[in-house]
Design an enzyme around this catalytic site. Structure first.
Site, PDB file in Angstrom:
ATOM      1  N   ASN A   1      44.475  57.701 -36.894  1.00 51.86           N
ATOM      2  CA  ASN A   1      45.571  57.051 -36.159  1.00 51.86           C
ATOM      3  C   ASN A   1      46.695  58.053 -35.959  1.00 51.86           C
ATOM      4  OD1 ASN A   1      47.077  54.893 -34.992  1.00 51.86           O
ATOM      5  ND2 ASN A   1      48.235  54.681 -36.891  1.00 51.86           N
TER       6      ASN A   1
ATOM      7  N   HIS B   1      50.884  58.042 -35.524  1.00 56.26           N
ATOM      8  CA  HIS B   1      52.044  57.166 -35.700  1.00 56.26           C
ATOM      9  C   HIS B   1      53.316  57.969 -35.393  1.00 56.26           C
ATOM     10  CE1 HIS B   1      54.451  53.897 -37.242  1.00 56.26           C
ATOM     11  NE2 HIS B   1      55.171  54.791 -37.900  1.00 56.26           N
TER      12      HIS B   1
ATOM     13  N   SER C   1      52.820  61.663 -36.951  1.00 57.98           N
ATOM     14  CA  SER C   1      51.834  61.976 -37.996  1.00 57.98           C
ATOM     15  C   SER C   1      50.450  61.498 -37.566  1.00 57.98           C
ATOM     16  CB  SER C   1      52.178  61.239 -39.302  1.00 57.98           C
ATOM     17  OG  SER C   1      53.513  61.469 -39.693  1.00 57.98           O
TER      18      SER C   1
ATOM     19  N   GLU D   1      45.850  49.435 -45.196  1.00 58.50           N
ATOM     20  CA  GLU D   1      47.306  49.243 -45.243  1.00 58.50           C
ATOM     21  C   GLU D   1      47.924  49.783 -43.955  1.00 58.50           C
ATOM     22  OE1 GLU D   1      48.886  47.672 -47.770  1.00 58.50           O
ATOM     23  OE2 GLU D   1      46.866  47.368 -48.557  1.00 58.50           O
TER      24      GLU D   1
ATOM     25  N   ASP E   1      49.808  51.757 -41.294  1.00 61.71           N
ATOM     26  CA  ASP E   1      50.360  53.115 -41.180  1.00 61.71           C
ATOM     27  C   ASP E   1      50.305  53.867 -42.508  1.00 61.71           C
ATOM     28  OD1 ASP E   1      50.888  52.587 -38.509  1.00 61.71           O
ATOM     29  OD2 ASP E   1      52.884  51.811 -38.951  1.00 61.71           O
TER      30      ASP E   1
ATOM     31  N   GLU F   1      52.729  64.620 -30.093  1.00 59.22           N
ATOM     32  CA  GLU F   1      51.556  63.808 -30.459  1.00 59.22           C
ATOM     33  C   GLU F   1      50.294  64.361 -29.801  1.00 59.22           C
ATOM     34  OE1 GLU F   1      52.186  59.688 -29.545  1.00 59.22           O
ATOM     35  OE2 GLU F   1      53.728  59.466 -31.064  1.00 59.22           O
TER      36      GLU F   1
HETATM   37  C1  GRF Z   1      52.323  56.488 -29.515  1.00 64.29           C
HETATM   38  O1  GRF Z   1      53.676  56.718 -29.670  1.00 64.29           O
HETATM   39  C2  GRF Z   1      51.619  56.498 -30.834  1.00 64.29           C
HETATM   40  O2  GRF Z   1      52.257  57.306 -31.777  1.00 64.29           O
HETATM   41  C3  GRF Z   1      51.709  55.071 -31.268  1.00 64.29           C
HETATM   42  O3  GRF Z   1      51.613  54.312 -30.097  1.00 64.29           O
HETATM   43  C4  GRF Z   1      52.062  55.090 -29.000  1.00 64.29           C
HETATM   44  C5  GRF Z   1      50.968  55.040 -27.975  1.00 64.29           C
HETATM   45  O4  GRF Z   1      51.373  55.591 -26.761  1.00 64.29           O
HETATM   46  N1  GRF Z   1      50.692  54.749 -32.225  1.00 64.29           N
HETATM   47  P1  GRF Z   1      50.307  55.806 -25.607  1.00 64.29           P
HETATM   48  O5  GRF Z   1      49.688  54.429 -25.322  1.00 64.29           O
HETATM   49  O6  GRF Z   1      49.291  56.784 -26.086  1.00 64.29           O
HETATM   50  O7  GRF Z   1      51.116  56.300 -24.449  1.00 64.29           O
END
Ligand code: GRF
Length: 220
Positions: free
Chosen positions: A114, A116, A143, A150, A152, A181
């Site tokens: 995932n 986050h 991250s 649990e 995140d 990201e």
């Molecule tokens: C991102 O900010 C990610 O960190 C979080 O949800 C958002 C998803 O954005 N889990 P996208 O749909 O990839 O634009």
């Protein structure tokens, strides 16, 4: 599946929204910086823009419309059944807004990643960009972690860090963090696909060595 894909890591991506992380993954597959076979994209939200991104690239896109299920239990069972049938090597959560239940997490333990938008373990949950501003933090980021049941939680593999400037608001921060990201998620997915990244008894290993602290990439 083409011959080229036969030895590649078979991944499924779960989304709920815009899918810009999904798009970054698709773009990196296309330019060959990410060597995985994205076999399916699944969304719990029929309006997720990410579904169109998948369809545009000819990737199998499936909707599990949450509102059409009798209850949460039925939804969870169908999703898990579909995933068992797909039998992926890796499940990529990219803005997937449902919490996976413990049965799902156990069935695919060590295979779910995932991303986050915070420097975990700080700021689990929603509205992270506004919350860091409200708390006058100076540092923020994103991250990538292995998923446990649990929210995140789960060991963190890699983080992207950026400074919060005085003129940042939640929109500018979101933009900054999302650019990071795309970089860290691609790295973690590529490591996993090359079998360089694993988790055993809750401990992350990269290239056979235990990872004591998450890897960090700083915004320049
Ligand atoms: C991102 O900010 C990610 O960190 C979080 O949800 C958002 C998803 O954005 N889990 P996208 O749909 O990839 O634009």
């Amino acid at each position: 599946m083409s011959d080229e894909n036969q030895s590649k890591c078979r991944a499924v991506c779960l989304i709920s929204g815009g899918g810009t992380n999904l798009q970054a993954i698709i773009d990196n597959i296309k330019d060959k910086s990410l060597k995985i076979d994205l076999i399916s994209v699944i969304s719990d939200n029929p309006a997720a823009k990410g579904l169109q991104r998948a369809e545009k690239e000819g990737i199998d896109a499936t909707i599990f419309d949450f509102s059409s299920f009798e209850d949460r239990k039925q939804f969870d069972q169908c999703l898990e059944k579909e995933m068992v049938e797909l039998d992926p090597d890796l499940i990529i959560l990219a803005g997937y807004m449902k919490i996976l239940n413990s049965s799902f997490c156990n069935s695919f333990a060590g295979k779910i990643l995932n991303i986050h938008p915070s420097l975990l373990p700080k700021y689990k949950g929603l509205n992270t960009h506004q919350r860091v501003i409200d708390n006058q933090e100076r540092l923020h980021g994103a991250s990538v972690h292995f998923v446990t049941s649990e929210l995140d939680d789960g060991p963190v593999i890699i983080q992207y860090q950026c400074n919060i400037e005085n003129n940042d608001d939640r929109h500018t921060l979101q933009k900054k963090v999302q650019q990071g990201e795309y970089i860290i998620y691609t790295k973690a997915i590529q490591w996993f696909s090359e079998k360089r990244l694993s988790i055993e008894s809750g401990r992350i290993y990269i290239d056979g060595a235990p990872l004591n602290e998450p890897k960090v990439i700083k915004h320049d």
